[in-house]
Design a protein around this motif. Sequence first.
Motif, PDB file in Angstrom:
ATOM      1  N   PRO A  77      69.829  21.304  67.360  1.00  0.00           N
ATOM      2  CA  PRO A  77      70.832  21.935  68.224  1.00  0.00           C
ATOM      3  C   PRO A  77      71.200  23.290  67.606  1.00  0.00           C
ATOM      4  O   PRO A  77      71.732  23.347  66.495  1.00  0.00           O
ATOM      5  CB  PRO A  77      72.006  20.963  68.188  1.00  0.00           C
ATOM      6  CG  PRO A  77      71.889  20.293  66.839  1.00  0.00           C
ATOM      7  CD  PRO A  77      70.411  20.269  66.508  1.00  0.00           C
ATOM      8  N   ILE A  78      70.873  24.359  68.287  1.00  0.00           N
ATOM      9  CA  ILE A  78      71.045  25.704  67.729  1.00  0.00           C
ATOM     10  C   ILE A  78      72.174  26.445  68.433  1.00  0.00           C
ATOM     11  O   ILE A  78      72.207  26.528  69.661  1.00  0.00           O
ATOM     12  CB  ILE A  78      69.734  26.513  67.855  1.00  0.00           C
ATOM     13  CG1 ILE A  78      68.588  25.834  67.104  1.00  0.00           C
ATOM     14  CG2 ILE A  78      69.929  27.957  67.398  1.00  0.00           C
ATOM     15  CD1 ILE A  78      68.769  25.762  65.606  1.00  0.00           C
ATOM     16  N   GLY A 100      70.319  32.499  64.957  1.00  0.00           N
ATOM     17  CA  GLY A 100      70.600  31.122  65.328  1.00  0.00           C
ATOM     18  C   GLY A 100      70.908  30.303  64.097  1.00  0.00           C
ATOM     19  O   GLY A 100      70.445  30.623  62.997  1.00  0.00           O
ATOM     20  N   TRP A 101      71.688  29.239  64.278  1.00  0.00           N
ATOM     21  CA  TRP A 101      72.058  28.417  63.136  1.00  0.00           C
ATOM     22  C   TRP A 101      72.381  26.995  63.559  1.00  0.00           C
ATOM     23  O   TRP A 101      72.724  26.729  64.706  1.00  0.00           O
ATOM     24  CB  TRP A 101      73.248  29.017  62.385  1.00  0.00           C
ATOM     25  CG  TRP A 101      74.503  29.083  63.207  1.00  0.00           C
ATOM     26  CD1 TRP A 101      75.497  28.130  63.291  1.00  0.00           C
ATOM     27  CD2 TRP A 101      74.905  30.149  64.076  1.00  0.00           C
ATOM     28  NE1 TRP A 101      76.482  28.546  64.152  1.00  0.00           N
ATOM     29  CE2 TRP A 101      76.139  29.798  64.657  1.00  0.00           C
ATOM     30  CE3 TRP A 101      74.343  31.375  64.430  1.00  0.00           C
ATOM     31  CZ2 TRP A 101      76.812  30.609  65.561  1.00  0.00           C
ATOM     32  CZ3 TRP A 101      75.005  32.184  65.339  1.00  0.00           C
ATOM     33  CH2 TRP A 101      76.232  31.796  65.880  1.00  0.00           C
ATOM     34  N   GLN A 102      72.235  26.121  62.601  1.00  0.00           N
ATOM     35  CA  GLN A 102      72.703  24.744  62.693  1.00  0.00           C
ATOM     36  C   GLN A 102      73.549  24.513  61.465  1.00  0.00           C
ATOM     37  O   GLN A 102      73.050  24.592  60.336  1.00  0.00           O
ATOM     38  CB  GLN A 102      71.524  23.772  62.724  1.00  0.00           C
ATOM     39  CG  GLN A 102      71.960  22.309  62.638  1.00  0.00           C
ATOM     40  CD  GLN A 102      70.781  21.368  62.634  1.00  0.00           C
ATOM     41  OE1 GLN A 102      70.264  21.040  63.678  1.00  0.00           O
ATOM     42  NE2 GLN A 102      70.347  20.931  61.451  1.00  0.00           N
ATOM     43  N   ASN A 103      74.833  24.282  61.646  1.00  0.00           N
ATOM     44  CA  ASN A 103      75.714  24.020  60.515  1.00  0.00           C
ATOM     45  C   ASN A 103      75.421  22.648  59.947  1.00  0.00           C
ATOM     46  O   ASN A 103      74.953  21.752  60.645  1.00  0.00           O
ATOM     47  CB  ASN A 103      77.177  24.116  60.935  1.00  0.00           C
ATOM     48  CG  ASN A 103      77.569  25.542  61.263  1.00  0.00           C
ATOM     49  OD1 ASN A 103      77.090  26.481  60.643  1.00  0.00           O
ATOM     50  ND2 ASN A 103      78.428  25.713  62.255  1.00  0.00           N
ATOM     51  N   LYS A 106      73.530  20.826  52.587  1.00  0.00           N
ATOM     52  CA  LYS A 106      72.369  21.518  52.001  1.00  0.00           C
ATOM     53  C   LYS A 106      71.042  21.016  52.557  1.00  0.00           C
ATOM     54  O   LYS A 106      70.047  21.737  52.528  1.00  0.00           O
ATOM     55  CB  LYS A 106      72.385  21.413  50.476  1.00  0.00           C
ATOM     56  CG  LYS A 106      72.166  20.012  49.939  1.00  0.00           C
ATOM     57  CD  LYS A 106      72.198  19.996  48.424  1.00  0.00           C
ATOM     58  CE  LYS A 106      72.007  18.611  47.878  1.00  0.00           C
ATOM     59  NZ  LYS A 106      70.659  18.137  47.904  1.00  0.00           N
ATOM     60  N   ASP A 107      71.022  19.808  53.103  1.00  0.00           N
ATOM     61  CA  ASP A 107      69.788  19.262  53.658  1.00  0.00           C
ATOM     62  C   ASP A 107      69.596  19.565  55.150  1.00  0.00           C
ATOM     63  O   ASP A 107      68.480  19.445  55.660  1.00  0.00           O
ATOM     64  CB  ASP A 107      69.741  17.743  53.456  1.00  0.00           C
ATOM     65  CG  ASP A 107      69.589  17.369  51.997  1.00  0.00           C
ATOM     66  OD1 ASP A 107      68.921  18.126  51.252  1.00  0.00           O
ATOM     67  OD2 ASP A 107      70.145  16.323  51.600  1.00  0.00           O
ATOM     68  N   THR A 108      70.678  19.941  55.841  1.00  0.00           N
ATOM     69  CA  THR A 108      70.573  20.135  57.292  1.00  0.00           C
ATOM     70  C   THR A 108      70.912  21.549  57.764  1.00  0.00           C
ATOM     71  O   THR A 108      70.605  21.897  58.898  1.00  0.00           O
ATOM     72  CB  THR A 108      71.467  19.131  58.040  1.00  0.00           C
ATOM     73  OG1 THR A 108      72.832  19.330  57.636  1.00  0.00           O
ATOM     74  CG2 THR A 108      71.039  17.698  57.762  1.00  0.00           C
ATOM     75  N   GLN A 109      71.563  22.346  56.904  1.00  0.00           N
ATOM     76  CA  GLN A 109      71.900  23.731  57.276  1.00  0.00           C
ATOM     77  C   GLN A 109      70.622  24.502  57.569  1.00  0.00           C
ATOM     78  O   GLN A 109      69.640  24.403  56.828  1.00  0.00           O
ATOM     79  CB  GLN A 109      72.668  24.421  56.147  1.00  0.00           C
ATOM     80  CG  GLN A 109      72.949  25.889  56.371  1.00  0.00           C
ATOM     81  CD  GLN A 109      74.016  26.138  57.410  1.00  0.00           C
ATOM     82  OE1 GLN A 109      74.944  25.351  57.556  1.00  0.00           O
ATOM     83  NE2 GLN A 109      73.903  27.235  58.129  1.00  0.00           N
ATOM     84  N   GLY A 136      66.639  27.610  54.924  1.00  0.00           N
ATOM     85  CA  GLY A 136      67.229  26.271  54.834  1.00  0.00           C
ATOM     86  C   GLY A 136      66.174  25.208  54.606  1.00  0.00           C
ATOM     87  O   GLY A 136      64.981  25.428  54.825  1.00  0.00           O
ATOM     88  N   LYS A 137      66.613  24.039  54.172  1.00  0.00           N
ATOM     89  CA  LYS A 137      65.682  22.946  53.900  1.00  0.00           C
ATOM     90  C   LYS A 137      64.879  22.554  55.138  1.00  0.00           C
ATOM     91  O   LYS A 137      63.668  22.344  55.032  1.00  0.00           O
ATOM     92  CB  LYS A 137      66.418  21.741  53.320  1.00  0.00           C
ATOM     93  CG  LYS A 137      65.458  20.625  52.895  1.00  0.00           C
ATOM     94  CD  LYS A 137      66.169  19.477  52.233  1.00  0.00           C
ATOM     95  CE  LYS A 137      65.221  18.388  51.786  1.00  0.00           C
ATOM     96  NZ  LYS A 137      64.221  17.980  52.747  1.00  0.00           N
TER      97      LYS A 137
END
Length: 167
Positions: A77-78, A100-103, A106-109, A136-137
């Motif tokens: 979900p972006i 674009g980003w997904q908050n 550290k494993d999902t950002q 990001g990871k």
Amino acid sequence: MKTINWPTQYLPGTTDNFVSNEVIATDITLQDVWQNLVDTSKWESYYDNAKNIDLDDKSNNLLHFAEHFHFDTFGFPIDAQVMELVAPTDGKTARISWHGWQNGNKDTQFDVYHAFVIEKLDNTRIRLLTQESQIGKPAADLAKQNPNPMLNGHQAWLDGLVQASRK
């Protein structure tokens, strides 16, 4: 005008994943490609990897500079914001990019910068370039996959955009 304007933190080669796709096509116009790209109501008709597109500005479905929007792509979900939007007013080149980003943790950002350049060439050809740089990871995990799903997904986006613009 013919290349991507990269923010420093997304400079290709310095991020966790980077993909570049390009198509040169005939029998389409710069204006048709532009309309199919900035009108988000058309995305799902030619690109099956963009779902649940929702713009903050509900007055129409067109992206505009600084527009905030949301969509689901590659299982993420972006949330996004248009960072550059240059319509093809010169009849030769158009550009659009978004952050674009997904908050998450550290494993999902996940942070991305996705850009398109659409250029009119001689002999009635149009060049479509899209590039995305990711941090990001989740981006590092995508980069390890072979074939890279981002590379194939963005090729499908360009191919669909060309087909939609020919109709």
